[in-house]
Design an enzyme around this catalytic site. Sequence first.
Site, short mmCIF file in Angstrom:
data_model
loop_
_atom_site.label_atom_id
_atom_site.label_comp_id
_atom_site.label_asym_id
_atom_site.label_seq_id
_atom_site.Cartn_x
_atom_site.Cartn_y
_atom_site.Cartn_z
N LEU A 180 0.88 -1.17 0.00
CA LEU A 180 0.00 0.00 0.00
C LEU A 180 0.91 1.21 0.00
CD1 LEU A 180 -2.75 -0.96 2.62
CD2 LEU A 180 -3.08 -0.66 0.16
N ASP A 181 0.63 2.19 -0.86
CA ASP A 181 1.55 3.32 -0.96
C ASP A 181 1.45 4.23 0.26
OD1 ASP A 181 -0.57 5.16 -1.37
OD2 ASP A 181 -0.51 4.86 -3.54
N LEU A 182 2.29 5.23 0.29
CA LEU A 182 2.42 6.11 1.46
C LEU A 182 1.08 6.67 1.93
CD1 LEU A 182 4.34 7.80 3.36
CD2 LEU A 182 4.29 9.56 1.58
N SER A 241 -1.99 5.56 1.23
CA SER A 241 -3.09 4.60 1.30
C SER A 241 -3.09 3.92 2.67
CB SER A 241 -2.96 3.56 0.19
OG SER A 241 -3.04 4.17 -1.08
#
Length: 233
Positions: free
Chosen positions: A99-101, A103
């Site tokens: 999961l990106d920063l 999210s």
Amino acid sequence: MAKWLARAGVASRRDAEALVAEGKVRLNNRPVRHPATFVQPGDTVLVAGRPVDAPDRTRLWRYHKPDGLVTTHKDPQDRPTVFRSLPPGLPRVVSVGRLDLNSEGLLLLTNDGELARRLELPSNGWVRRYRVRIFGAVDEKRLASLADGVTVDGVRYGPIEAGLDSRKGDNAWLTVALREGRNREIRRVMMSLGFHVSRLIRTSYGPFQLGTLKRTELEEVPGKVLRDQIPRA
């Protein structure tokens, strides 16, 4: 060797192969030249000079990732990472996907890098579900068209199910489901439709649900559930 290292939770199988190629792995004090080298009980394995214990039983955890953390063990920009936020005493784990920063939501963690690789494969057909808050005028027909797949900046994305849950002014909440989960896929696809994603929460990954987990909370999946959902885990 690469599979053994992945099972031991050192890294994903691909990253373990890279460690071997870089000459960082030794077996019984001899450099390992091939990632398929067999490890026998009682052998000593070192990675970058540090001993690695034999693989433990396969374990899986559900983790509620908050925004503001990156899903990586080492970040070149020294940003806070998921793995630094985990409670002490946990064995070394790798994530199933990322999961990106910005999210948040469900992130699966396991001590078995080979299992992580298996669970990431699109061939599993596992659906990832998200709640997505967007800014912009919603055209439900355009959302429905995503079920046929879409090409954005030359990249072809597979079918995406996107439905409107609620709307208030220029903000709306969507439920989005997909099976591939490429890097920043939802954000890029929504941007191509003229929507700005202001919040993205993963609520499920295959049969595993975020449920009532609070932010940064971690809960191990019971062994029986793991075996039922993932045969030969």
